[in-house]
Motif scaffolding. Structure first.
Motif, PDB file in Angstrom:
ATOM      1  N   TYR A  68       0.733  -1.188  -0.070  1.00  0.00           N
ATOM      2  CA  TYR A  68      -0.025   0.299  -0.043  1.00  0.00           C
ATOM      3  C   TYR A  68       0.831   1.158  -0.076  1.00  0.00           C
ATOM      4  N   PRO A  69       0.407   2.431  -0.557  1.00  0.00           N
ATOM      5  CA  PRO A  69       1.268   3.627  -0.478  1.00  0.00           C
ATOM      6  C   PRO A  69       1.527   4.248   1.029  1.00  0.00           C
ATOM      7  N   ALA A  70       2.630   4.066   1.412  1.00  0.00           N
ATOM      8  CA  ALA A  70       2.999   4.497   2.675  1.00  0.00           C
ATOM      9  C   ALA A  70       3.562   6.002   2.853  1.00  0.00           C
ATOM     10  N   LYS A  71       3.063   6.605   3.602  1.00  0.00           N
ATOM     11  CA  LYS A  71       3.314   8.236   3.693  1.00  0.00           C
ATOM     12  C   LYS A  71       5.010   8.224   3.947  1.00  0.00           C
ATOM     13  N   VAL A  72       5.456   9.160   3.133  1.00  0.00           N
ATOM     14  CA  VAL A  72       6.980   9.288   3.525  1.00  0.00           C
ATOM     15  C   VAL A  72       7.223  10.666   4.131  1.00  0.00           C
ATOM     16  N   ALA A  73       6.674  11.786   3.296  1.00  0.00           N
ATOM     17  CA  ALA A  73       6.839  13.133   3.577  1.00  0.00           C
ATOM     18  C   ALA A  73       5.518  13.879   3.412  1.00  0.00           C
ATOM     19  N   ASP A  74       5.759  14.969   4.006  1.00  0.00           N
ATOM     20  CA  ASP A  74       4.740  16.276   3.817  1.00  0.00           C
ATOM     21  C   ASP A  74       5.593  17.531   3.997  1.00  0.00           C
ATOM     22  N   ALA A  75       4.919  18.553   4.108  1.00  0.00           N
ATOM     23  CA  ALA A  75       5.480  19.869   4.297  1.00  0.00           C
ATOM     24  C   ALA A  75       6.063  19.938   5.699  1.00  0.00           C
ATOM     25  N   SER A  76       5.548  19.196   6.748  1.00  0.00           N
ATOM     26  CA  SER A  76       6.131  19.314   8.041  1.00  0.00           C
ATOM     27  C   SER A  76       7.194  18.292   8.522  1.00  0.00           C
ATOM     28  N   HIS A  77       7.106  17.041   8.096  1.00  0.00           N
ATOM     29  CA  HIS A  77       7.958  15.916   8.584  1.00  0.00           C
ATOM     30  C   HIS A  77       8.286  15.139   7.397  1.00  0.00           C
ATOM     31  N   THR A  78       9.597  14.392   7.646  1.00  0.00           N
ATOM     32  CA  THR A  78       9.949  13.325   6.755  1.00  0.00           C
ATOM     33  C   THR A  78      10.035  12.138   7.529  1.00  0.00           C
ATOM     34  N   ILE A  79       9.319  11.072   7.184  1.00  0.00           N
ATOM     35  CA  ILE A  79       9.535   9.792   7.944  1.00  0.00           C
ATOM     36  C   ILE A  79      10.630   8.998   7.447  1.00  0.00           C
ATOM     37  N   THR A  80      11.783   8.600   8.434  1.00  0.00           N
ATOM     38  CA  THR A  80      13.067   7.955   8.088  1.00  0.00           C
ATOM     39  C   THR A  80      13.138   6.559   7.946  1.00  0.00           C
ATOM     40  N   SER A  81      12.266   5.918   8.709  1.00  0.00           N
ATOM     41  CA  SER A  81      12.667   4.597   8.984  1.00  0.00           C
ATOM     42  C   SER A  81      11.393   3.626   8.347  1.00  0.00           C
ATOM     43  N   PHE A  82      11.584   2.513   7.525  1.00  0.00           N
ATOM     44  CA  PHE A  82      10.591   1.615   6.964  1.00  0.00           C
ATOM     45  C   PHE A  82      11.002   0.240   7.227  1.00  0.00           C
ATOM     46  N   THR A  83       9.961  -0.719   7.319  1.00  0.00           N
ATOM     47  CA  THR A  83      10.239  -2.143   7.232  1.00  0.00           C
ATOM     48  C   THR A  83       9.482  -2.903   6.290  1.00  0.00           C
ATOM     49  N   LEU A  84      10.121  -3.224   4.856  1.00  0.00           N
ATOM     50  CA  LEU A  84       9.254  -3.827   3.965  1.00  0.00           C
ATOM     51  C   LEU A  84       9.525  -5.448   3.792  1.00  0.00           C
ATOM     52  N   PRO A 114      11.569  16.735  11.475  1.00  0.00           N
ATOM     53  CA  PRO A 114      10.868  17.854  10.879  1.00  0.00           C
ATOM     54  C   PRO A 114      11.647  18.437   9.629  1.00  0.00           C
ATOM     55  N   THR A 115      10.773  18.540   8.562  1.00  0.00           N
ATOM     56  CA  THR A 115      11.425  18.831   7.329  1.00  0.00           C
ATOM     57  C   THR A 115      12.367  19.881   7.289  1.00  0.00           C
ATOM     58  N   SER A 116      12.270  20.898   8.177  1.00  0.00           N
ATOM     59  CA  SER A 116      12.787  22.217   8.117  1.00  0.00           C
ATOM     60  C   SER A 116      14.434  21.837   8.601  1.00  0.00           C
ATOM     61  N   LYS A 117      14.595  20.724   9.212  1.00  0.00           N
ATOM     62  CA  LYS A 117      15.882  20.309   9.842  1.00  0.00           C
ATOM     63  C   LYS A 117      16.671  19.431   8.818  1.00  0.00           C
ATOM     64  N   CYS A 118      15.977  18.932   7.505  1.00  0.00           N
ATOM     65  CA  CYS A 118      16.616  18.069   6.836  1.00  0.00           C
ATOM     66  C   CYS A 118      17.892  18.925   5.996  1.00  0.00           C
ATOM     67  N   LYS A 119      18.867  18.181   5.704  1.00  0.00           N
ATOM     68  CA  LYS A 119      19.963  18.605   4.948  1.00  0.00           C
ATOM     69  C   LYS A 119      19.406  19.434   3.492  1.00  0.00           C
ATOM     70  N   GLY A 120      18.374  18.871   3.066  1.00  0.00           N
ATOM     71  CA  GLY A 120      17.901  19.314   1.766  1.00  0.00           C
ATOM     72  C   GLY A 120      17.416  20.772   1.958  1.00  0.00           C
ATOM     73  N   ASN A 121      16.838  21.017   3.077  1.00  0.00           N
ATOM     74  CA  ASN A 121      16.325  22.283   3.417  1.00  0.00           C
ATOM     75  C   ASN A 121      17.366  23.272   4.043  1.00  0.00           C
ATOM     76  N   GLY A 122      18.465  22.989   4.050  1.00  0.00           N
ATOM     77  CA  GLY A 122      19.350  23.698   4.895  1.00  0.00           C
ATOM     78  C   GLY A 122      19.931  23.392   6.246  1.00  0.00           C
ATOM     79  N   GLY A 123      19.051  22.149   6.714  1.00  0.00           N
ATOM     80  CA  GLY A 123      19.198  22.014   8.159  1.00  0.00           C
ATOM     81  C   GLY A 123      20.487  20.909   8.120  1.00  0.00           C
ATOM     82  N   GLU A 124      20.809  20.312   9.547  1.00  0.00           N
ATOM     83  CA  GLU A 124      21.774  19.355   9.681  1.00  0.00           C
ATOM     84  C   GLU A 124      21.428  17.854   9.875  1.00  0.00           C
TER      85      GLU A 124
END
Length: 241
Positions: A125-141, A180-190
């Motif tokens: 099923y389509p698992a949510k990965v990210a939205d404007a606020s958060h990025t989910i980083t851990s999954f098990t398939l 939090p998406t704002s903290k991701c490296k892709g958005n200038g965070g660490e």
């Protein structure tokens, strides 16, 4: 580390996967099928190609029926869906990673589907990965086989044990480790916001040997996938264009 490509580049992706299979899986791999959209029958020690597509949740459905990303009726290439291919070794827990330092999953639609095969067209099923606020980083398939043929695959939720104590990760909705998406490296965070996918196998191979790596997954729940990627010698990275 995987960098994503659009679904329109599938054939070249498969060619690169074939070139690297001896390095990633080893000479014991007797599975000659490299396309995630073709059927095969596997034994322990073989490599198995699985695809991961990222798009909007609605993009994976046609007339309210979820189809495999291999199905051209979805038109995912025209929707600029993103694709990653992996070749984990059968019945070994593989730690896969998608690089998001220059890629924003939320802009691609924020949902992820694992898929493989043609006859059964297995897809999660389509698992949510990210939205404007958060990025989910851990999954098990988890991939389920019967006599070496893939029957089903699904995302298994293992809760938030792996993100306890992390400086950036938070427990989202009590079920997912997210940053939090704002903290991701892709958005200038660490923060490292790469998508981590732990792959496990269950069922039987073509020789009716049990596939048991699924049962080991719960023993790893308390560990951070990101730390495992950094420290495990046998971590497996996917191939992408």
């Amino acid at each position: 580390m995987v960098k994503l490509a659009t679904l329109g580049k599938v054939n070249m992706t498969i060619m690169l996967l074939m070139m690297m299979v001896d390095v990633l899986v080893g000479v014991s791999d007797n599975n000659v099928v490299y396309s995630p959209c073709s059927d095969t029958q596997i034994s322990k020690g073989d490599g198995f190609t699985v695809g991961v597509a990222i798009s909007s949740k609605e993009a994976f459905f046609l007339d309210q029926v979820q189809l495999s990303p291999c199905d051209s009726r979805l038109g995912l290439a025209a929707k600029m869906a993103q694709l990653a291919l992996f070749r984990p070794k059968v019945d070994e827990i593989s730690l896969l990673s998608i690089d998001t330092s220059k890629f924003k999953p939320s802009e691609a639609g924020g949902h992820m589907v694992g898929f493989a095969g043609s006859k059964y067209a297995a897809r999660s099923y389509p698992a949510k990965v990210a939205d404007a606020s958060h990025t989910i980083t851990s999954f098990t398939l988890v991939m389920e086989f019967q006599k070496g043929v893939l029957q089903n695959l699904f995302w298994n939720n293992v809760g938030c044990d792996s993100c306890k104590g992390g400086s950036s990760s938070v427990c989202l909705n009590g079920t997912d480790c997210a940053v939090p998406t704002s903290k991701c490296k892709g958005n200038g965070g660490e923060a490292n916001c790469n998508i981590g996918i732990q792959v496990a196998f269950s069922g039987t191979d073509q020789n009716l040997e049990s596939l048991n790596s699924w049962y080991e997954v719960n023993n790893m729940r308390q560990y951070s996938l990101t730390d495992l990627y950094a420290n495990a010698v046998n971590s497996l990275s996917g191939v992408l264009l």
